[in-house]
Design an enzyme around this catalytic site. Structure first.
Site, PDB file in Angstrom:
ATOM      1  N   ASP A  12       0.805  -1.227   0.000  1.00  0.00           N
ATOM      2  CA  ASP A  12       0.000   0.000   0.000  1.00  0.00           C
ATOM      3  C   ASP A  12       0.836   1.273   0.000  1.00  0.00           C
ATOM      4  O   ASP A  12       0.428   2.307   0.540  1.00  0.00           O
ATOM      5  CB  ASP A  12      -0.970   0.021   1.209  1.00  0.00           C
ATOM      6  CG  ASP A  12      -1.860  -1.199   1.213  1.00  0.00           C
ATOM      7  OD1 ASP A  12      -2.191  -1.687   0.127  1.00  0.00           O
ATOM      8  OD2 ASP A  12      -2.228  -1.661   2.316  1.00  0.00           O
ATOM      9  N   LYS A  15       1.692   2.231  -5.072  1.00  0.00           N
ATOM     10  CA  LYS A  15       2.223   1.700  -6.342  1.00  0.00           C
ATOM     11  C   LYS A  15       1.298   2.016  -7.514  1.00  0.00           C
ATOM     12  O   LYS A  15       1.755   2.408  -8.592  1.00  0.00           O
ATOM     13  CB  LYS A  15       2.407   0.169  -6.229  1.00  0.00           C
ATOM     14  CG  LYS A  15       3.389  -0.235  -5.139  1.00  0.00           C
ATOM     15  CD  LYS A  15       3.457  -1.731  -4.965  1.00  0.00           C
ATOM     16  CE  LYS A  15       2.238  -2.366  -4.339  1.00  0.00           C
ATOM     17  NZ  LYS A  15       1.999  -1.997  -2.927  1.00  0.00           N
ATOM     18  N   GLY A  39      -4.627  -4.230  -3.799  1.00  0.00           N
ATOM     19  CA  GLY A  39      -5.618  -3.194  -4.096  1.00  0.00           C
ATOM     20  C   GLY A  39      -4.829  -1.956  -4.462  1.00  0.00           C
ATOM     21  O   GLY A  39      -4.199  -1.348  -3.597  1.00  0.00           O
ATOM     22  N   HIS A  40      -4.791  -1.630  -5.738  1.00  0.00           N
ATOM     23  CA  HIS A  40      -3.986  -0.504  -6.216  1.00  0.00           C
ATOM     24  C   HIS A  40      -4.917   0.634  -6.628  1.00  0.00           C
ATOM     25  O   HIS A  40      -5.686   0.497  -7.568  1.00  0.00           O
ATOM     26  CB  HIS A  40      -3.089  -0.946  -7.387  1.00  0.00           C
ATOM     27  CG  HIS A  40      -2.058  -1.959  -6.981  1.00  0.00           C
ATOM     28  ND1 HIS A  40      -1.125  -2.473  -7.850  1.00  0.00           N
ATOM     29  CD2 HIS A  40      -1.799  -2.541  -5.777  1.00  0.00           C
ATOM     30  CE1 HIS A  40      -0.348  -3.324  -7.190  1.00  0.00           C
ATOM     31  NE2 HIS A  40      -0.755  -3.389  -5.947  1.00  0.00           N
ATOM     32  N   GLN A 222       1.827  -6.062  -3.194  1.00  0.00           N
ATOM     33  CA  GLN A 222       2.253  -6.189  -1.795  1.00  0.00           C
ATOM     34  C   GLN A 222       3.534  -5.371  -1.592  1.00  0.00           C
ATOM     35  O   GLN A 222       3.729  -4.390  -2.289  1.00  0.00           O
ATOM     36  CB  GLN A 222       2.476  -7.663  -1.392  1.00  0.00           C
ATOM     37  CG  GLN A 222       1.184  -8.484  -1.282  1.00  0.00           C
ATOM     38  CD  GLN A 222       0.636  -8.921  -2.622  1.00  0.00           C
ATOM     39  OE1 GLN A 222       1.307  -9.590  -3.384  1.00  0.00           O
ATOM     40  NE2 GLN A 222      -0.596  -8.556  -2.930  1.00  0.00           N
TER      41      GLN A 222
END
Ligand code: GDP
Ligand code: IMO
Ligand code: MG
Length: 427
Positions: A12, A15, A39-40, A222
């Protein structure tokens, strides 16, 4: 060459935003590991997008996007993601290529994740429960299913065989609520839809692209401290999140890796269980969480917050071969009178700047250095020289301790909310 962008902390780091920004300078963006545990988040104007499986290069019309063979795919989540993007008018399927060797997450992988986590009680990993661990376990145990298998005439029989094995294994654990039939129906419908997408060998696709002079950006998921080998085991994910994972996950040789861009927040967060030396339990941690909107993009869980940890960053810079750094969320610290950075640890009575073997039962105590806060709204600043001097001192001291330059400082979630360091500013 393949440049790499990856997280240097526990995920988080921002990215998605930075890959979306940088993608305009690349021909291909490729995910190489992880799956829908990621989750980007990125913004196009006011509109927020959260990507889980699909690479963050899709918003740039000339960019091809590859889901490499190191990724694990949940067809249900992938179709939901495709639908959400299509509803927003984003067209990208003609530019999306999926490696046939990417492994499939079955509904029963999620069931296994759930029963195994539940059985751990207070020692639970804090998994996103997306079936990541069980899917990679099956890959290594050599009975997983790959997405290319959906074209085999006996795919359903193979599916049923693996499902039966999972149900047998799950029966050894205390049962949990899991609507298997319903999940299975949606999953099978999603498989039908996925058959219409484009499949490739990511090894041939990427290597041919490199040979023809195309520029590739590998997008990490990650963070390095969640790497299966080098992270805070067992509180990690089940893939190699570090640069070496790019070679395995896309099928390219180490000598094809170019720049390695490592991202860190101006502070540090972690979601899920496991050691976190600089964690702030009290009011300061709460203020960071509030200012930074630190809630998980995949699970909505509050993220644990703390100060930036330089021994930890030195370690992840080393294992990744980081050539340049990005600092995100500098603006989150705008209102602090003072900020801190851990410059070394006290590990079992000895001062060290190395990450110890056992962080879990013997979490090292951080030794901090304090920096004066800048107390300035950074969000509209676009030039390094216009940053307050306190922030410049902080950046310059941190990069000197890390022996790696910061080339981008992000000052807000928006695509253009960043400051590029020019060669002169870094001289
Ligand atoms: P990722 O998984 O590394 O892509 O990061 P996430 O999307 O899970 O979390 C990063 C969060 O920070 C998202 O909500 C982003 O919109 C937001 N973000 C990224 N860069 C910045 C920044 O520089 N400032 C602020 N305030 N938010 C940012
Ligand atoms: P992005 O790509 C932050 C964490 C989970 C849990 C551990 C294992 O958005 O940075 P898993 O579901 O893999 O079995 O969970 O890893 N985790 C993440 N934390 N960002 C992520 O991805 C994460 N993906 C997994 O919270 O502690
Ligand atoms: Mg995330």
């Amino acid at each position: 060459m393949v440049d790499v962008l990856l997280g240097l902390q526990w995920g988080d780091e921002g990215k998605g935003k930075i890959v979306d920004y940088l993608a305009s300078g690349y021909d291909i963006v490729a995910r190489f590991q992880g799956g829908p545990n990621a989750g980007h988040t990125l913004y196009l104007g006011e509109k927020k997008y959260v990507l889980h499986t699909i690479p963050s290069g899709i918003f740039r019309n000339n960019v091809q996007n590859v889901i490499g063979n190191g990724v694990v795919i949940d067809p249900t989540i992938m179709c939901r993601e495709i639908d959400q993007l299509s509803t927003s008018g984003i067209e990208f399927l003609s530019r999306l290529y999926i490696a046939k060797k990417a492994h499939l997450i079955l509904p029963t992988h999620r069931l296994m994740d759930a029963v195994m986590e539940a059985s751990k009680g207070k020692d639970k990993i804090g998994s996103t429960l997306k079936g990541i661990g069980p899917t990679y376990t099956d890959k290594v145990s050599r009975h997983g299913l790959r997405i290319g298998d959906i074209f085999l005439s006996d795919f359903e029989a193979r599916y049923n065989k693996l499902k039966a094995l999972h149900l047998q294994m799950a029966s050894a654990y205390e049962s949990v609520d899991f609507p298997l039939e319903e999940e299975e129906k949606t999953w099978m419908e999603s498989i039908e839809r996925l058959r219409k997408l484009q499949y490739v060998s990511s090894a041939y696709f990427i290597n041919k692209a490199i040979r023809s002079g195309k520029k590739v950006l590998a997008e990490g998921a990650q963070g390095s401290m969640l790497d299966i080998d080098y992270g805070t085991y067992p509180f990690v994910t089940s893939s190699n999140t570090i640069t070496s994972g790019v070679c395995n996950g896309l099928g390219i040789a180490p000598n094809k890796i170019g720049e390695v861009i490592g991202i860190t927040k101006a502070y540090c967060t972690r979601v899920g269980s496991g050691p976190f030396p600089t964690e702030l339990d009290g009011e300061t941690g709460e203020s960071i969480r509030k200012a930074g909107g630190e809630f998980g993009a995949t699970t909505g869980r509050p993220r644990r917050c703390g100060w930036i940890d330089l021994p930890q960053l030195k370690y992840t810079i080393m294992i990744n071969g980081v050539t340049q750094l990005v600092m995100t969320k500098a603006d989150v610290l705008d209102n602090f009178d003072e900020i801190q950075a851990a410059t070394s640890y006290n590990a079992e009575g000895k001062e060290t700047d190395e990450v110890p073997f056992d962080m879990v039962t013997n979490c090292p105590l951080p030794i901090y250095k304090a920096y004066k806060g800048w107390k300035t709204d950074l969000t509209k600043i676009r030039k390094y020289d216009n940053f307050p001097s306190e922030l410049r001192s902080y950046i310059e001291e941190v990069e000197s301790l890390l022996e790696t330059p910061f080339t981008i400082i992000s000052v807000g979630p928006g695509r253009e909310q960043l400051v590029l360091r020019t060669a002169e500013a870094m001289a």
